[in-house]
Design a protein around this motif. Sequence first.
Motif, PDB file in Angstrom:
ATOM      1  N   PRO A  23       0.815  -1.232   0.000  1.00  0.00           N
ATOM      2  CA  PRO A  23       0.000   0.000   0.000  1.00  0.00           C
ATOM      3  C   PRO A  23       0.840   1.270   0.000  1.00  0.00           C
ATOM      4  O   PRO A  23       0.480   2.254  -0.664  1.00  0.00           O
ATOM      5  CB  PRO A  23      -0.818  -0.128   1.296  1.00  0.00           C
ATOM      6  N   TYR A  24       1.949   1.245   0.731  1.00  0.00           N
ATOM      7  CA  TYR A  24       2.811   2.432   0.773  1.00  0.00           C
ATOM      8  C   TYR A  24       3.399   2.722  -0.601  1.00  0.00           C
ATOM      9  O   TYR A  24       3.379   3.865  -1.069  1.00  0.00           O
ATOM     10  CB  TYR A  24       3.925   2.225   1.796  1.00  0.00           C
ATOM     11  N   LEU A  25       3.924   1.688  -1.250  1.00  0.00           N
ATOM     12  CA  LEU A  25       4.486   1.878  -2.585  1.00  0.00           C
ATOM     13  C   LEU A  25       3.425   2.384  -3.556  1.00  0.00           C
ATOM     14  O   LEU A  25       3.683   3.274  -4.375  1.00  0.00           O
ATOM     15  CB  LEU A  25       5.078   0.565  -3.094  1.00  0.00           C
ATOM     16  N   ALA A  26       2.219   1.806  -3.468  1.00  0.00           N
ATOM     17  CA  ALA A  26       1.150   2.224  -4.371  1.00  0.00           C
ATOM     18  C   ALA A  26       0.800   3.695  -4.170  1.00  0.00           C
ATOM     19  O   ALA A  26       0.623   4.451  -5.137  1.00  0.00           O
ATOM     20  CB  ALA A  26      -0.080   1.352  -4.150  1.00  0.00           C
ATOM     21  N   LEU A  27       0.707   4.118  -2.911  1.00  0.00           N
ATOM     22  CA  LEU A  27       0.363   5.514  -2.624  1.00  0.00           C
ATOM     23  C   LEU A  27       1.452   6.464  -3.091  1.00  0.00           C
ATOM     24  O   LEU A  27       1.187   7.425  -3.828  1.00  0.00           O
ATOM     25  CB  LEU A  27       0.132   5.684  -1.123  1.00  0.00           C
ATOM     26  N   VAL A  28       2.685   6.189  -2.682  1.00  0.00           N
ATOM     27  CA  VAL A  28       3.776   7.112  -2.969  1.00  0.00           C
ATOM     28  C   VAL A  28       4.078   7.150  -4.459  1.00  0.00           C
ATOM     29  O   VAL A  28       4.201   8.224  -5.066  1.00  0.00           O
ATOM     30  CB  VAL A  28       5.026   6.714  -2.158  1.00  0.00           C
ATOM     31  N   VAL A  29       4.215   5.972  -5.062  1.00  0.00           N
ATOM     32  CA  VAL A  29       4.529   5.938  -6.495  1.00  0.00           C
ATOM     33  C   VAL A  29       3.380   6.533  -7.299  1.00  0.00           C
ATOM     34  O   VAL A  29       3.591   7.245  -8.288  1.00  0.00           O
ATOM     35  CB  VAL A  29       4.837   4.497  -6.936  1.00  0.00           C
ATOM     36  N   GLY A  30       2.131   6.262  -6.878  1.00  0.00           N
ATOM     37  CA  GLY A  30       0.980   6.806  -7.600  1.00  0.00           C
ATOM     38  C   GLY A  30       0.944   8.327  -7.563  1.00  0.00           C
ATOM     39  O   GLY A  30       0.769   8.988  -8.595  1.00  0.00           O
ATOM     40  N   LEU A  31       1.119   8.896  -6.368  1.00  0.00           N
ATOM     41  CA  LEU A  31       1.105  10.352  -6.249  1.00  0.00           C
ATOM     42  C   LEU A  31       2.265  10.984  -7.012  1.00  0.00           C
ATOM     43  O   LEU A  31       2.096  12.006  -7.696  1.00  0.00           O
ATOM     44  CB  LEU A  31       1.161  10.759  -4.774  1.00  0.00           C
ATOM     45  N   ALA A  32       3.438  10.378  -6.880  1.00  0.00           N
ATOM     46  CA  ALA A  32       4.592  10.927  -7.580  1.00  0.00           C
ATOM     47  C   ALA A  32       4.445  10.783  -9.097  1.00  0.00           C
ATOM     48  O   ALA A  32       4.895  11.648  -9.853  1.00  0.00           O
ATOM     49  CB  ALA A  32       5.866  10.235  -7.114  1.00  0.00           C
ATOM     50  N   PHE A  33       3.799   9.698  -9.548  1.00  0.00           N
ATOM     51  CA  PHE A  33       3.564   9.521 -10.987  1.00  0.00           C
ATOM     52  C   PHE A  33       2.717  10.674 -11.528  1.00  0.00           C
ATOM     53  O   PHE A  33       3.017  11.246 -12.584  1.00  0.00           O
ATOM     54  CB  PHE A  33       2.870   8.180 -11.227  1.00  0.00           C
ATOM     55  N   VAL A  34       1.644  11.000 -10.801  1.00  0.00           N
ATOM     56  CA  VAL A  34       0.790  12.125 -11.220  1.00  0.00           C
ATOM     57  C   VAL A  34       1.589  13.421 -11.215  1.00  0.00           C
ATOM     58  O   VAL A  34       1.487  14.247 -12.139  1.00  0.00           O
ATOM     59  CB  VAL A  34      -0.435  12.228 -10.295  1.00  0.00           C
ATOM     60  N   LEU A  35       2.401  13.622 -10.190  1.00  0.00           N
ATOM     61  CA  LEU A  35       3.200  14.841 -10.080  1.00  0.00           C
ATOM     62  C   LEU A  35       4.178  14.963 -11.244  1.00  0.00           C
ATOM     63  O   LEU A  35       4.330  16.041 -11.841  1.00  0.00           O
ATOM     64  CB  LEU A  35       3.951  14.835  -8.752  1.00  0.00           C
ATOM     65  N   LEU A  36       4.831  13.860 -11.591  1.00  0.00           N
ATOM     66  CA  LEU A  36       5.789  13.896 -12.695  1.00  0.00           C
ATOM     67  C   LEU A  36       5.090  14.054 -14.046  1.00  0.00           C
ATOM     68  O   LEU A  36       5.664  14.619 -14.977  1.00  0.00           O
ATOM     69  CB  LEU A  36       6.648  12.630 -12.681  1.00  0.00           C
ATOM     70  N   MET A  37       3.853  13.571 -14.149  1.00  0.00           N
ATOM     71  CA  MET A  37       3.094  13.832 -15.379  1.00  0.00           C
ATOM     72  C   MET A  37       2.830  15.324 -15.539  1.00  0.00           C
ATOM     73  O   MET A  37       2.876  15.868 -16.644  1.00  0.00           O
ATOM     74  CB  MET A  37       1.766  13.069 -15.361  1.00  0.00           C
TER      75      MET A  37
END
Length: 748
Positions: free
Chosen positions: A532-546
Motif C-alpha cells: 500500500p505504501y508503494l502504491a500511494l507514494v509511487v501513484g502520487l509521484a507519478f501524477v506529479l511527474l506527469m
Amino acid sequence: MATFLYKLGRLAFRRRRIVALIWVALLVAAGVGASTASTPPDDDFALPGTQAQKAFDLLEDRVPEANAEGATARMVFRAPTGEKITAGPNKAAVEKAREELSGGQAAGVSDPFAKGSGAVSKDGSIAYASVQYKVPAQDITDKTREGLADAAKEARETGLTVETGGDALLVEPEMGNAEVIGIGIAAVVLILTFGSLIAAGLPLVTALIGVMIGISSITALGATLGLSANTTTLAMMIGLAVGIDYALFIASRYRAELTEGREREEAAGRAVGTAGSAVVFAGLTVVIALVGLSVVNIPVLTKMGMAAAGTVVIAVLVALTLVPAALGMVGKRIFGRRVRKAYPATGVPPAADAEGQRPKAGARWAGFVLRRPVLVLVTAVLALGALALPVGSMQLGLPDEGNQPESTTQRKAYDLLSDGFGAGFNGPLMGVVDLKGADDPKAAAAEVQKRLQKTDGVVAVSPPQLNKSGDTATLTAVPKYGPSDERTEKIVHDIRDQSDAIEKKTGATLLVTGATAVAIDFSQVMNDALVPYLALVVGLAFVLLMLVFRSVLVPLKAALGFLLSVLAALGSVVAVFQWGWLAGLIGVEQTGPIMSMMPIFMIGVIFGLAMDYEVFLVTRMREAHVHGEGPGQAIVTGFRLGARVVTAAGVIMISVFAGFIGSSEAMIKMMGFGLAVAILFDAFVVRMAIVPAVLALLGERAWWLPRWLDRLLPNVDVEGEGLRKELNPDQVSAATVPPAREPERTGV
C-alpha cells in the motif's frame, strides 16, 4: 509558478539583508528553543491494532504496575570453573554487588538466591540479579551507570565473571567524525564544480543554516511531540543532503544566466524561476514520500517521516529565498579569481567562453548512449538485478542485545544467560489473559498455563499471576530458541492459534506480548504496509511527474528505474549487514536481521531523492525539446547542461550519507550505508545510463501525452516557458512553434 518564483527570487536578491536577517532570527529562535527543551524521549515502538499492543494496553489499564516505564538492568554472575555460584565466597560477592546496586535511582534489586526465584542455573554456575529503576532509560544518570560498572568490577576482583545487560546501560550513540569528512568531501566537490571558494561555500552555509533550524526545531518540540534523538539524526541526514543539492542547482543556474549577459538581479530571478521550479517539485516528491510513511500506522515511523519532511520544506524555502539573497551578497565572487581577472569589467565570462571551459564528458557520454542504447540498458539492468538478488533472503527484526558486538558487556551477559538458562531465556513471551468473560478466573488461568506448557518449543511457563481485581492474569513462557530465531516466531503463532479454543472453553482471552512478540508483530506490520505504501507514494509521484513533464512514459520510466535502484540498495544492505560481506570495512561488528523499519523508511527516502535527479536532469532535456530540438539532441543538450551539476550533487549526497556510517547506532549506520549506495546506483546507473538509453529508444514517443489528458492536467510550466514569453514577448512565436525538422536518427 515560474513567474511567481521569478518575482520571489528578484525580491530576495534585492532585499538580501532583510531576508538574511529573517533567517538568522529564525535560527536564533530555534536554537533558544532547543537549548531550553527537555531531554528527547526514546523511540516508542507502539503498534496500533496488533496483539502485542492490545496486551500492553490491557496491562496499562488493569495492571499499571506491570507496565512500568522505568529502566532495567540485569547483572549476570558466573562462578569460576568447577565452583558453584551459591558457594560461600561467591554468594557473598553477589550479595555485596546487590547492596551496591541498591539506592539512588534504583527502585529495587532482585535476590537471585530467594526461594522460587529461578535466577540460578540448574548446574549452579550462573545467577543473575535484576534492577528496576524509578526513571526511564534516558533519565539514568552517569553516576548510576558508573555505579553499575563499579559493582561489576568489584565482583570480578573476587574471581567471578560478571557482565551487565539492560536498557539502563544505553547511552547516546556516537556519531564519530565521519559526517564531518562527508561535509569536507562535499566542499571539495563544490570547489571543483564552481572553481571558487565563495561559490562552493554558499550551498554549504545555506544548507547548514536550514538544517540547524530544522533539527533545533525538532529538539525544541521533541519532548512535546515525542520526537526521539534518532528522529533528529535522520532529519539532519536528509535535510543536509537535499539542502546542499537544492542550493547547488540554483547557484549553478544563476551562473549560467550571468554568462548569457543577464544583470545580476535578473539572473537571480530567472534562476529561481526555472531551477527553483524544479526544486519545488523535487522537494514535493521527497515530502510526499516521507509524509506517506504515515500510512504504515506506526507512530515512531510517522514522526520520523514528518520531522524529516519538515526539514526538507525548510531546505526548499532556504533555496528559494536565502540562496538568491546570498548570491546578491557575494557579488562577482560567484566566479573564481582567475575568471574575474580575465574579465575585469563584468567578472563574468561570456557564454561562449564559459561553454568552452566546461568539460564535455557529459555530452560525450550521452552521444555514446545514443549510439548503443540497447547495450547500455541491458548492462545496467543486469548489474542492478544481480545486486538485488540478496533481497530474496532478507530477514527482518528488531535489534536486541544478541545483535550487539561480541566485545560489549551486553552481548556477554546475553550469552551467559543463554548458556545458563537456554537461548529463549533472553526473549521470554508474556501471556496476558483477560478473565472478565470467564466463569472461574483461576481455573481459566490454570488452563492457559497447561496449554502453554504443552506447546511445542516452550520449555518453561511461570504460574499465572492475577491482579487485585482478579480479571487479568499474566504469565511468562520461555521458548526453546532465541528471540530472532524463525522457530520462535512459529511458537508465537502456535500459542496465538490456541486463543479461540481457550476462549470457547473458558471464556478467557489470551494475548501474547513481550519484546520478542513485539518484534514479530512489528516485522509483520512492515511487510503488510509495503505494497500500500508503494502504491500511494509511487501513484502520487507519478501524477506529479506527469504534471512536470507532460508525458506518460517518462514518469513510468522514472518509477521503474527507482524500483531497480532501491532493490539493488536493499540487496547490498542484506549482503553487508545480514550476510557480513565487507562488514569489517564499514565497522559492522555483528551481523543479524535487517531492522524492520529500515526497508520501508529507506524506500520512502530514496524515492524522494531519486526523483530529484529525474526532475533536474530530464527537465533540462524537456526544456531543450520544447525549444525545438529533436529527441536525441535534447538528450545531449540535457547532459551537456545538467550532467555535471547532477554528478556533483550525487557525489555530495553520497558523501553526506556515507558520513553517517560512522555512527555507533545500528539504525543510523544501516540507513547511512543504504542511502549512500542507493544514490550511487540511482544517480550514476539509473539516471545517467538507463534514463538516456530508454529515452533514446522511445524517441519522440517519450513526450507523448493523450490530448484529453493534456487538457485535464494543469500546466505547471517547470521549464519556465511562460516566464520567457512574459519577459520576451517578441520571441513567443520562435519559442512556441518549433521549426519543422526531419525525423531524427537516434542510433536506435
